[in-house]
Write an enzyme that holds these catalytic residues in place. Structure first.
Site, PDB file in Angstrom:
ATOM      1  N   ASP A  47      -0.373  13.044  22.146  1.00  0.00           N
ATOM      2  CA  ASP A  47      -0.475  13.849  20.927  1.00  0.00           C
ATOM      3  C   ASP A  47       0.888  14.372  20.480  1.00  0.00           C
ATOM      4  O   ASP A  47       1.115  14.620  19.311  1.00  0.00           O
ATOM      5  CB  ASP A  47      -1.392  15.062  21.176  1.00  0.00           C
ATOM      6  CG  ASP A  47      -2.854  14.749  20.872  1.00  0.00           C
ATOM      7  OD1 ASP A  47      -3.723  15.515  21.321  1.00  0.00           O
ATOM      8  OD2 ASP A  47      -3.117  13.729  20.191  1.00  0.00           O
TER       9      ASP A  47
ATOM     10  N   TYR B  82      16.004  12.831  22.091  1.00  0.00           N
ATOM     11  CA  TYR B  82      16.417  12.739  20.676  1.00  0.00           C
ATOM     12  C   TYR B  82      16.774  14.114  20.137  1.00  0.00           C
ATOM     13  O   TYR B  82      17.801  14.298  19.484  1.00  0.00           O
ATOM     14  CB  TYR B  82      15.231  12.140  19.928  1.00  0.00           C
ATOM     15  CG  TYR B  82      15.240  12.125  18.436  1.00  0.00           C
ATOM     16  CD1 TYR B  82      14.476  13.038  17.713  1.00  0.00           C
ATOM     17  CD2 TYR B  82      15.946  11.162  17.726  1.00  0.00           C
ATOM     18  CE1 TYR B  82      14.421  13.000  16.335  1.00  0.00           C
ATOM     19  CE2 TYR B  82      15.900  11.115  16.347  1.00  0.00           C
ATOM     20  CZ  TYR B  82      15.129  12.040  15.658  1.00  0.00           C
ATOM     21  OH  TYR B  82      15.080  11.996  14.286  1.00  0.00           O
TER      22      TYR B  82
ATOM     23  N   GLY C 143      23.789   5.015   7.057  1.00  0.00           N
ATOM     24  CA  GLY C 143      22.364   4.722   7.247  1.00  0.00           C
ATOM     25  C   GLY C 143      21.653   4.404   5.941  1.00  0.00           C
ATOM     26  O   GLY C 143      20.475   4.654   5.776  1.00  0.00           O
TER      27      GLY C 143
ATOM     28  N   GLY D 185      18.431   7.075   3.966  1.00  0.00           N
ATOM     29  CA  GLY D 185      19.639   6.558   3.328  1.00  0.00           C
ATOM     30  C   GLY D 185      19.342   5.873   2.002  1.00  0.00           C
ATOM     31  O   GLY D 185      20.043   6.075   1.003  1.00  0.00           O
TER      32      GLY D 185
END
Ligand SMILES: NC(=O)C1=CN([C@@H]2O[C@H](COP(=O)(O)OP(=O)(O)OC[C@H]3O[C@@H](n4cnc5c(N)ncnc54)[C@H](OP(=O)(O)O)[C@@H]3O)[C@@H](O)[C@H]2O)C=CC1
Ligand SMILES: C[C@H]1O[C@H](OP(=O)(O)OP(=O)(O)OC[C@H]2O[C@@H](n3cnc4c(=O)[nH]c(N)nc43)[C@H](O)[C@@H]2O)[C@@H](O)[C@@H](O)C1=O
Length: 324
Positions: free
Chosen positions: A274, A141, A15, A21
């Protein structure tokens, strides 16, 4: 005594073109490391297990910084959860398995403080992990991030692999993603406020109520912490990396407004989410290990706005100009 990275060691930064990265490569080069291995996603798609295994067998890195991931802000995470879950599961599983197979000396996995329960006590301690439900807007995620931590810990337990996991708070700095719909709050507000100043726009849209609290760590401090952890820590479990200071979105928008020199008004858009009301990290563990952040938010915002102005039109995410 476990070996510590030497200047000629083969170090893979997964990355390297991203916010983290890029900062890792800068920090490694500044520290005299000369054998840094990198691949962009077009050359090596880390979701492809066979390609990852071939790459590791060919390059045989001794150290790995796993900073490759599908990353985005609250809007991207909440509208494309399947992609965030799949991509990040595959990237982590493939890189961690390949690192094990070739016998990488040490791997540092980048997680995120969104792994902690939405209603966990603040500041967030590492032992809050898996003690309650996650924030809905980035649960997919977060599950992938938690799986990566578990992979590192179970490879340590079963195989003795020295794989560690760092949990950074919200990050910002040069090389960030400035796409208005896919980015995090700081780069988005920097871009929107710079554009508004140039166009003399009367208002700038800030998503949500402005009341959520966030902690922001400059990415160069994170890179410094990653080298510190790679050199000094060989333990299971997440290690928080942050400043231990937070402020509201309204307050940070006002700070950026001042740095940019925009004189119009901030308009808070309640139709936008939010997200989690607060997620400030308990940084006592990393402080006890001897690491502290050095870049204040004021200094960090000032140098990030300056960087953006110097690179405007050529930064990641600007190609697809979508109003946010
Ligand atoms: N930004 C933040 O606020 C925070 C980030 N983190 C974590 O830090 C890490 C890095 O995040 P950040 O630098 O912000 O992310 P960026 O989006 O800036 O960079 C991510 C990098 O991952 C690479 N990548 C994505 N998918 C693939 C793939 N399929 N194959 C190969 N490479 C891929 C991209 O490569 P390419 O450019 O070549 O396509 C990109 O350069 C992540 O693990 C993230 O969870 C944690 C907390 C906060
Ligand atoms: C970093 C970490 O945490 C991330 O979650 P998050 O902190 O909620 O992400 P965010 O930076 O996008 O939003 C922070 C706050 O800011 C408000 N906000 C205002 N105006 C804009 C705006 O213009 N853009 C964005 N994105 N947010 C805005 C927004 O409404 C929210 O209240 C994960 O996505 C995940 O990536 C992760 O790992």
């Amino acid at each position: 005594m476990r070996p510590v990275m030497q200047p000629g060691d083969r170090i893979y930064v997964a990355g390297h073109r991203g916010l983290v990265g890029n900062a890792l490569v800068r920090a490694l080069k500044a520290d005299g490391y000369t054998n840094i291995i990198t691949r962009g996603s077009r050359e090596l798609d880390l979701r492809d297990q066979g390609a990852v295994q071939d790459f590791f067998e060919q390059e045989r890195p001794q150290y790995v910084f796993l900073a490759a991931a599908k990353v985005g802000g609250i809007h991207a995470n909440s509208t494309r959860p399947a992609e965030f879950l799949y991509d990040n599961l595959m990237i982590a599983a493939n890189v961690i398995q390949a690192a094990h197979e070739i016998g990488v000396t040490k791997l540092l996995n980048l997680g995120s403080t969104c792994i902690y329960p939405r209603d966990a006590a603040q500041p967030l301690r590492e032992d809050a992990l898996l003690t309650g439900p996650l924030e809905e807007t980035n649960r997919a995620y977060a599950v992938a991030k938690i799986a990566a931590i578990e992979l590192c810990d179970q490879y340590r337990a079963q195989y003795g692999d020295d794989f560690i996991s760092a949990m950074p708070t919200n990050l910002y700095g040069p090389g960030d993603n400035f796409d208005l719909m896919g980015s995090h709050v700081l780069p988005a507000l920097i871009r929107k406020l710079v554009d508004a100043r140039e166009e003399n726009a009367p208002t700038v849209s800030v998503w949500g109520s402005g009341t959520p609290l966030r902690e922001f760590l400059h990415v160069d401090d994170l890179a410094d912490a990653c080298l510190f952890l790679m050199r000094h820590v060989s333990e299971p479990g997440p290690i928080n990396v942050g400043t231990g200071q937070d402020l509201s979105i309204r307050e940070v928008a006002d700070k950026i407004k001042g740095v940019v020199g925009y004189s119009g008004e901030l308009a808070f858009d309640a139709s936008k989410p939010d997200g989690t009301p607060r997620k400030i990290t308990d940084v006592s563990r990393i402080h006890a290990l001897g690491w502290h952040h050095r870049i204040s938010l004021e200094e960090g915002l000032s140098n990030t706005v300056a960087w953006y102005l110097a690179h405007r039109g050529r930064v990641r995410g600007e190609a697809v100009a979508v109003a946010g």
